[in-house]
Design an enzyme around this catalytic site. Structure first.
Site, mmCIF file in Angstrom:
data_model
loop_
_atom_site.group_PDB
_atom_site.id
_atom_site.type_symbol
_atom_site.label_atom_id
_atom_site.label_comp_id
_atom_site.label_asym_id
_atom_site.label_seq_id
_atom_site.Cartn_x
_atom_site.Cartn_y
_atom_site.Cartn_z
ATOM 1 N N PRO A 1 14.501 11.987 33.910
ATOM 2 C CA PRO A 1 13.654 12.948 33.198
ATOM 3 C C PRO A 1 12.178 12.608 33.322
ATOM 4 O O PRO A 1 11.765 11.459 33.199
ATOM 5 C CB PRO A 1 14.131 12.816 31.739
ATOM 6 C CG PRO A 1 15.529 12.318 31.849
ATOM 7 C CD PRO A 1 15.558 11.420 33.051
ATOM 8 N N THR B 1 10.201 13.163 36.032
ATOM 9 C CA THR B 1 9.699 12.840 37.371
ATOM 10 C C THR B 1 9.098 14.053 38.078
ATOM 11 O O THR B 1 8.552 13.905 39.167
ATOM 12 C CB THR B 1 10.811 12.250 38.239
ATOM 13 O OG1 THR B 1 11.982 13.076 38.155
ATOM 14 C CG2 THR B 1 11.164 10.850 37.772
ATOM 15 N N GLY B 2 9.204 15.250 37.511
ATOM 16 C CA GLY B 2 8.519 16.413 38.072
ATOM 17 C C GLY B 2 9.405 17.352 38.853
ATOM 18 O O GLY B 2 8.928 18.026 39.773
ATOM 19 N N LYS B 3 10.689 17.446 38.511
ATOM 20 C CA LYS B 3 11.605 18.320 39.259
ATOM 21 C C LYS B 3 11.225 19.788 39.094
ATOM 22 O O LYS B 3 11.108 20.524 40.074
ATOM 23 C CB LYS B 3 13.039 18.075 38.774
ATOM 24 C CG LYS B 3 13.536 16.648 38.968
ATOM 25 C CD LYS B 3 14.967 16.482 38.562
ATOM 26 C CE LYS B 3 15.174 16.620 37.078
ATOM 27 N NZ LYS B 3 14.553 15.528 36.306
ATOM 28 N N THR B 4 11.025 20.219 37.860
ATOM 29 C CA THR B 4 10.670 21.621 37.608
ATOM 30 C C THR B 4 9.301 21.943 38.192
ATOM 31 O O THR B 4 9.099 23.013 38.781
ATOM 32 C CB THR B 4 10.681 21.892 36.095
ATOM 33 O OG1 THR B 4 11.955 21.538 35.562
ATOM 34 C CG2 THR B 4 10.411 23.356 35.808
ATOM 35 N N HIS C 1 5.396 -16.804 17.088
ATOM 36 C CA HIS C 1 6.384 -16.118 17.917
ATOM 37 C C HIS C 1 5.729 -15.520 19.163
ATOM 38 O O HIS C 1 6.190 -15.752 20.295
ATOM 39 C CB HIS C 1 7.065 -15.008 17.087
ATOM 40 C CG HIS C 1 8.137 -14.278 17.820
ATOM 41 N ND1 HIS C 1 9.483 -14.485 17.584
ATOM 42 C CD2 HIS C 1 8.080 -13.326 18.795
ATOM 43 C CE1 HIS C 1 10.188 -13.709 18.383
ATOM 44 N NE2 HIS C 1 9.364 -12.989 19.117
ATOM 45 N N GLU C 2 4.645 -14.775 18.968
ATOM 46 C CA GLU C 2 3.971 -14.153 20.115
ATOM 47 C C GLU C 2 3.268 -15.198 20.981
ATOM 48 O O GLU C 2 3.216 -15.061 22.202
ATOM 49 C CB GLU C 2 2.961 -13.101 19.625
ATOM 50 C CG GLU C 2 3.574 -11.963 18.826
ATOM 51 C CD GLU C 2 4.675 -11.245 19.576
ATOM 52 O OE1 GLU C 2 4.605 -11.181 20.823
ATOM 53 O OE2 GLU C 2 5.623 -10.737 18.939
ATOM 54 N N HIS D 1 5.818 -16.579 23.414
ATOM 55 C CA HIS D 1 5.994 -15.710 24.585
ATOM 56 C C HIS D 1 4.859 -15.922 25.585
ATOM 57 O O HIS D 1 5.082 -16.095 26.789
ATOM 58 C CB HIS D 1 6.019 -14.234 24.158
ATOM 59 C CG HIS D 1 7.269 -13.822 23.462
ATOM 60 N ND1 HIS D 1 8.521 -14.048 23.975
ATOM 61 C CD2 HIS D 1 7.458 -13.157 22.283
ATOM 62 C CE1 HIS D 1 9.429 -13.548 23.151
ATOM 63 N NE2 HIS D 1 8.808 -13.006 22.114
ATOM 64 N N ASP E 1 14.750 -9.421 21.694
ATOM 65 C CA ASP E 1 14.634 -10.389 22.790
ATOM 66 C C ASP E 1 16.016 -10.949 23.153
ATOM 67 O O ASP E 1 16.359 -11.055 24.340
ATOM 68 C CB ASP E 1 13.704 -11.545 22.390
ATOM 69 C CG ASP E 1 12.293 -11.074 22.095
ATOM 70 O OD1 ASP E 1 11.874 -10.072 22.699
ATOM 71 O OD2 ASP E 1 11.620 -11.699 21.264
#
Length: 623
Positions: A206, A208-211, A426-427, A430, A502
């Site tokens: 959905p 991606t530009g089909k229509t 916590h961040e 990461h 996570d």
């Protein structure tokens, strides 16, 4: 609207007239069931039972003292009084003290209404048939037009969308360019005996530009364009879908050469035999009619069908065979070059600051499709308007990216000092690991300001768009994902629920390594379990288990081993870089957000890790 209002007024007047005739019929003929003779009327007058008499030249309406009613007919060539006198009724018995007598002259409209009252059922039936006939001729809102196609037709003389409005799908545009050339110059192909594909199936996730691509084909070719959704064919009435298919193709043949675009064709094109009604299912009848229209005995038509779906795996094989949908054009997620081209299309008409770099914005949006990028530009414009700015700047662009990815900021969320400290570590966990492991993407931003359901987040950007992922890259991602949980355990000797997403992602990666990617030394390069999925969609549809319980235990043990190994590595790295972990966390508590430059000023990338993302345009040109 004015004409419709006038029509409603006419219908209302007709309804009032019918009701009036009904009332007159019921009230005017209420005494018709009790008709007496003049002799009986004379006897009733003599007995003193009559309260009132109303008479005209032909009939007498009688009201008894007990409030019942009756009717009598006057003999011709004689008045009522003369006939009553001949029957022995004296003037005293007819005096006003005993009976109220009124003689009225019959008006013309009373006679007309009296005549109409006898024909009222016929008039009512005729008007009802007239209304039904008018409704069946009134177009799409008619009662009997549900078998007509509901496709919307767009003329090709004034195209609103062309290939210039479609970016990021260059290969797909090249394939569809042949369709455009055939519609413009069919003799160029037919003189060589070539047959243009009758149908093109646009497949992609959905957004991606089909229509949009289908509209561009119509705009480039300059031919009529019929647009309809697959769900508009099937109704609750049997045979309606097949009738609409026939009507749609009849309209298309009258306007050929033209294009029929069926959006979400999987609504009507699912594989046959799965319906509750077997082969007589209404949806399957509609599909059968579509198959015949696309490649039946009548094949010499310049009608091209373009359909779009994101579920090609469930379509009927007869629909996908050559001669019907000859080509499948897959619209993948755009790469960084495509994303930049899409951003240029959607930035038209929007004033941008001179320092806005669409190339950098394209690098910051890996995985975005055309609809996401359009939404991003719209969000940036809304933010600039809210800030009373005359142009869109980098601040709005960056905020729009984060808003689309994680949702709006939740600055009003109240956190205790302890929670704020836990989120900061916590961040920081990461970010430290992402900065240490060379296979991880560079850190772009770290914040403890919540967005959506996340209390904080660490944003990282890839140095390049990758098609393949190595085992080391997957393991590095798992270690970085577990960095937050490892930091909580290391610093507070406790763990929280903040790492739930996570852990879910890590478990998914580890199980995929074992069962799908053959990256486990114990289980070997074997696929365990048959799964139906579309690779470009990235979504698993179903799974069929084809291994024993003993193998399932081995898979669980191997997944647990991989996850525990990643967690131990994350804790070891945080212990090694404990000094920087404290610095980053304390800085986050102080300022809440760190950009890439601010983060690297505190903790420069070790191990020769590349922190700057290359310019993809220059890289493309060099290749």
């Amino acid at each position: 609207m004015k004409q419709r209002g006038q029509t409603n007024i006419v219908y209302l007047l007709l309804l009032v007239g019918i009701i009036s005739l009904l009332l007159y019929s019921f009230t005017g003929n209420r005494s018709a069931n009790n008709v007496i003779s003049i002799n009986q009327l004379a006897n009733q007058i003599k007995q003193g039972n009559i309260a009132k008499i109303e008479s005209n030249s032909t009939t007498v309406n009688i009201l008894y003292k007990d409030r019942s009613v009756a009717k009598a007919v006057i003999e011709p060539n004689s008045s009522l009084l003369e006939q009553l006198t001949l029957l022995g009724v004296t003037p005293e018995e007819l005096s006003s003290d005993n009976i109220e007598i009124s003689i009225v002259e019959e008006s013309s409209w009373v006679g007309i209404l009296s005549i109409l009252s006898y024909f009222l059922p016929v008039i009512f039936l005729a008007l009802a048939m007239f209304f039904i006939f008018r409704q069946t001729q009134s177009g799409n809102n008619s009662a009997l037009s549900f078998g007509k196609s509901r496709a919307k037709m767009f003329e090709g003389d004034h195209p609103t969308v062309t290939f210039a409005d479609v970016a990021g799908v260059d290969e797909s545009k090249e394939e569809l360019q042949e369709i455009v050339e055939f519609l413009k110059e069919p003799q160029k192909f037919t003189r060589l005996g070539a047959r243009i594909p009758k149908g093109v199936l646009l497949v992609g996730s959905p957004g991606t530009g089909k229509t949009l691509l289908a509209k561009a084909v119509s705009g480039e070719a300059g031919v009529p364009f019929f647009s309809i959704s697959g769900s508009e064919f099937v109704e609750m009435f049997v045979g309606v879908g097949a009738s609409r298919v026939r009507d749609l193709f009849d309209q298309a043949k009258k306007n050929s050469p033209c294009i029929i675009f069926i959006d979400e064709i999987d609504a009507v094109g699912r594989q046959r035999g799965a319906g509750l009604g077997g082969s007589h299912d209404e949806r399957e009848q509609t599909l059968n009619q579509m198959l015949v229209e696309m490649d039946g005995f009548e094949t010499d038509t310049n009608v091209i069908i373009i359909a779009a779906t994101n579920r090609p795996d469930i379509l009927d094989p007869a629909l996908l065979r050559p001669g019907r949908f000859d080509r499948q054009v897959v619209l993948d997620r755009p790469d960084v070059i495509g994303r930049e081209a899409i951003l240029k299309v959607h930035s038209k008409g929007k004033p941008l600051d001179k320092d806005v770099d669409l190339n950098a914005l394209a690098r910051a949006t890996p995985g975005f499709v055309g609809a996401d990028l359009e939404n991003l530009m719209n969000e940036a414009a809304i933010l600039a308007a809210k800030r009373n700015k005359n142009s869109i700047g980098n601040a709005e662009m960056e905020e729009a990216v984060e808003r689309v990815i994680a949702g709006p900021q939740k600055k009003s969320r109240i956190l205790t000092e302890k929670e704020k400290r836990i989120i900061a570590y916590h961040e920081a966990g990461h970010a430290i690991i992402m900065n240490v492991i060379p296979e991880c993407d560079p850190v772009h931003k770290v914040t403890i300001i919540g967005r959506g359901s996340a209390g904080g987040y660490t944003m990282h950007l890839p140095t390049e768009d990758l098609v393949l992922m190595s085992k080391k890259q997957i393991e590095a991602e798992m270690v970085s994902l577990l960095g937050g949980r490892a930091a909580e355990e290391l610093m507070f000797d406790d763990i929280t629920s903040g790492a739930s997403s996570d852990i879910e992602r890590v478990t998914e990666l580890a199980r995929s390594m074992v069962t799908r990617l053959g990256m486990s030394e114990v289980m070997g390069p074997i696929v365990y379990g048959k799964k139906e999925e579309m690779i470009f969609l990235g979504r698993e549809i179903s799974e069929q288990r084809d291994y024993s319980e003993a193998v399932a235990e081995d898979i669980d043990a191997e997944v647990r081993k991989i996850v525990n190994s990643a967690f131990e590595k994350a804790k070891a790295l945080l212990v090694e870089y404990r000094e920087y972990l404290d610095k980053i966390a304390n800085k986050l508590i102080e300022v809440e957000t760190l950009t890439k430059d601010e983060f690297e000023a505190i903790f420069p990338p070790p191990n020769g890790k590349v922190s700057a993302t290359p310019n993809y345009l220059e890289q493309k040109q060099a290749v």
